[in-house]
Design an enzyme around this catalytic site. Structure first.
Site, short mmCIF file in Angstrom:
data_model
loop_
_atom_site.label_atom_id
_atom_site.label_comp_id
_atom_site.label_asym_id
_atom_site.label_seq_id
_atom_site.Cartn_x
_atom_site.Cartn_y
_atom_site.Cartn_z
N CYS A 153 0.84 -1.29 -0.17
CA CYS A 153 -0.21 0.08 -0.14
C CYS A 153 0.88 1.23 0.17
O CYS A 153 0.28 2.32 -0.21
CB CYS A 153 -0.99 -0.04 1.09
SG CYS A 153 -2.03 -1.45 0.86
N HIS A 174 -2.76 8.08 6.32
CA HIS A 174 -3.06 6.57 5.52
C HIS A 174 -4.38 6.37 6.21
O HIS A 174 -5.03 5.66 5.14
CB HIS A 174 -1.96 5.78 6.00
CG HIS A 174 -1.96 4.42 5.39
ND1 HIS A 174 -1.81 4.58 3.88
CD2 HIS A 174 -2.20 3.28 5.68
CE1 HIS A 174 -1.99 3.05 3.70
NE2 HIS A 174 -2.19 2.48 4.67
N GLU A 186 -0.77 5.41 13.65
CA GLU A 186 -0.60 6.78 12.81
C GLU A 186 -0.68 8.17 13.64
O GLU A 186 0.21 8.82 13.53
CB GLU A 186 -1.45 6.89 11.66
CG GLU A 186 -1.10 8.14 10.59
CD GLU A 186 -1.72 7.97 9.21
OE1 GLU A 186 -1.46 8.47 8.55
OE2 GLU A 186 -2.83 7.01 9.19
N LYS A 195 -9.70 8.07 2.46
CA LYS A 195 -10.16 6.63 1.97
C LYS A 195 -11.54 6.57 2.55
O LYS A 195 -12.36 5.71 2.05
CB LYS A 195 -9.37 5.66 2.75
CG LYS A 195 -7.87 5.57 2.26
CD LYS A 195 -6.98 4.50 2.80
CE LYS A 195 -5.77 4.19 2.31
NZ LYS A 195 -4.74 5.53 2.74
N HIS A 235 -9.80 2.34 -0.38
CA HIS A 235 -8.55 2.07 -0.18
C HIS A 235 -7.93 1.50 -1.61
O HIS A 235 -8.28 0.29 -1.82
CB HIS A 235 -8.12 1.08 1.03
CG HIS A 235 -6.91 0.81 1.08
ND1 HIS A 235 -5.63 1.38 0.59
CD2 HIS A 235 -6.08 0.47 2.43
CE1 HIS A 235 -4.66 1.12 0.96
NE2 HIS A 235 -4.60 0.65 2.29
N PHE A 270 1.59 -3.04 4.43
CA PHE A 270 1.94 -4.35 4.96
C PHE A 270 3.52 -4.78 4.62
O PHE A 270 4.22 -4.04 3.69
CB PHE A 270 1.10 -5.60 4.43
CG PHE A 270 -0.32 -5.69 5.02
CD1 PHE A 270 -0.71 -4.88 5.96
CD2 PHE A 270 -0.92 -6.61 4.48
CE1 PHE A 270 -1.92 -5.19 6.64
CE2 PHE A 270 -2.30 -6.45 4.99
CZ PHE A 270 -2.80 -5.88 6.09
#
Length: 418
Positions: A168, A307, A318, A339, A344, A405
């Site tokens: 991502c 994010h 975050e 998002k 996403h 990830f």
């Protein structure tokens, strides 16, 4: 090269294909400012069993209209979305498609899952329909560098043509590495971004199995993704693409280009702790590296496009990273996670969110986190933008965060034109 002689990187074009429909980046941003959501309940058309998930779908996208029949016939959907977004950014930068390329211009592209729709069709043809051979173009349809290659070929871009796949964080990395090529004098112009078409049955099932996908029916799907919200339940997948034209500042000025803002910094780090659990200290390092390269103090950042996936563990990590970096300024720092409205886009999400940060700086407007009405206790400490967006606000500089990830973190810093 001395610091005084350091090149600068201008953003001179923006383009996207988004779940709201169309290629108009300004209209897309205006919809975000109103807190509109493009997320809808999506029923997979080829599902062998019922599969309904909230998703951001580019339902009105017609590849033959956008690209022409010959090119549409030899591209997977992720490439079709990417080429259309790249063309839109190129046009927005005022560059001619015919004869507008050069050996000093290149492509820096990204995708997370690439041509998954082509692969899935091949598996279905073999194992469900009993066909004895694959489509003869399966390899070139599905390869991860197909979108970048088609952009380079159709626009005549002879500098490096590279594709990044970092889950991502992919397209944030592609934009940052494109900037680095210009700073190093390897390219004068880079078309940078990413594209993703992850709404295959297998990918959707895989994400569902991780128990991180929010649920919603026909009436509630639009607000299924609620970053930083108390009781948030997870992310929603989306498809689309976004691109930025990055250009050597002197070159852009010499040709009279409109400059949206400066891409001033890029930071990348690895959490090196866990494959899927985010770590605030790793994110902190990436943010600080982006600020250092940009020559920006923490209190010069006015906006962060977070994010913010609406997962239980991702959101508080975050926010903790922002608190660590920005200290007292964190309470004044405008933060939103878009998002909540476009979904996403996995490997393309960094590009669409970078585009949003560019327009926030350029327009002096900050979009909200949609559907956020009660901030969770573990997400407090910043100025969450809620409801509708903020207009006529100073956005001297903005960050776009992308965390993936594998622990890969990428942060882009944009600065207003002085």
């Amino acid at each position: 090269m001395s610091k005084s002689m350091r090149r600068r990187v201008a953003v001179t074009g923006v383009g996207l294909v988004n779940p709201f429909g169309g290629l108009d980046a300004q209209d897309f941003f205006s919809r975000l400012m109103r807190g509109e959501s493009a997320v809808r309940a999506y029923t997979h058309p080829a599902s062998p069993s019922p599969l309904i998930q909230p998703a951001g779908v580019c339902a009105g996208f017609d590849p033959e209209t956008m690209l022409g029949r010959p090119l549409a016939a030899v591209t997977d959907r992720y490439s079709q979305l990417g080429v259309a977004a790249g063309f839109a950014a190129w046009d927005d930068a005022g560059l001619p498609r015919e004869g507008g390329g050069s050996d000093e211009a290149g492509v820096s592209w990204a995708t997370g899952v690439g041509g998954t729709l082509t692969f899935e069709k091949g598996y279905t043809d073999f194992y469900v329909h009993g066909k004895d051979r694959a489509h003869p173009l399966s390899v070139v349809l599905a390869m991860n560098n197909a979108a970048a290659s088609h952009l380079a070929i159709t626009l005549g871009l002879g500098s490096a043509c590279l594709t990044y796949s970092v889950a991502c964080a992919s397209s944030a990395v592609s934009i940052g590495e494109g900037m680095r090529r210009i700073l190093a004098g390897e390219s004068d112009l880079v078309l940078a971004g990413g594209s993703e078409a992850p709404l295959s049955f297998s990918v959707m099932r895989a994400w569902e199995a991780m128990r991180v996908v929010a649920q919603g029916d026909e009436t509630s799907a639009y607000r299924a993704c609620r970053p930083f919200q108390k009781g948030r339940t997870g992310l929603v997948l989306g498809e689309g693409a976004a691109a930025l034209v990055l250009e050597d500042w002197d070159r852009a000025e010499a040709r009279g280009a409109r400059i949206y803002c400066e891409l001033a910094g890029y930071g990348q780090s690895c959490d090196h702790t866990h494959l899927v659990k985010p770590d605030a200290s790793g994110q902190t390092r990436a943010i600080r590296l982006a600020l250092r390269e940009a020559g920006l103090a923490p209190d010069e950042i006015d906006y962060v496009n977070a994010h913010g996936t609406a997962t239980r563990e991702g959101d508080p990590a975050e926010i903790e990273a922002l608190r660590q970096v920005f200290g007292e300024h964190a309470s004044r720092l405008m933060v939103s996670a878009t998002k909540s409205m476009h979904g996403h886009l996995l490997g393309a999400t960094g590009a669409i969110e970078a585009l949003i940060a560019v327009l926030a700086v350029h327009r002096g407007e900050v979009p909200p986190t949609a559907h956020l009405d009660e901030v969770a206790d573990d997400c407090l400490g910043v100025r969450h933008v809620m409801g509708e967006g903020l207009r006529d606000v100073p956005v001297r500089a903005a960050l776009s965060n992308s965390f993936a990830f594998g622990g890969s973190n990428a942060v882009l810093a944009f600065r207003a034109v002085a």
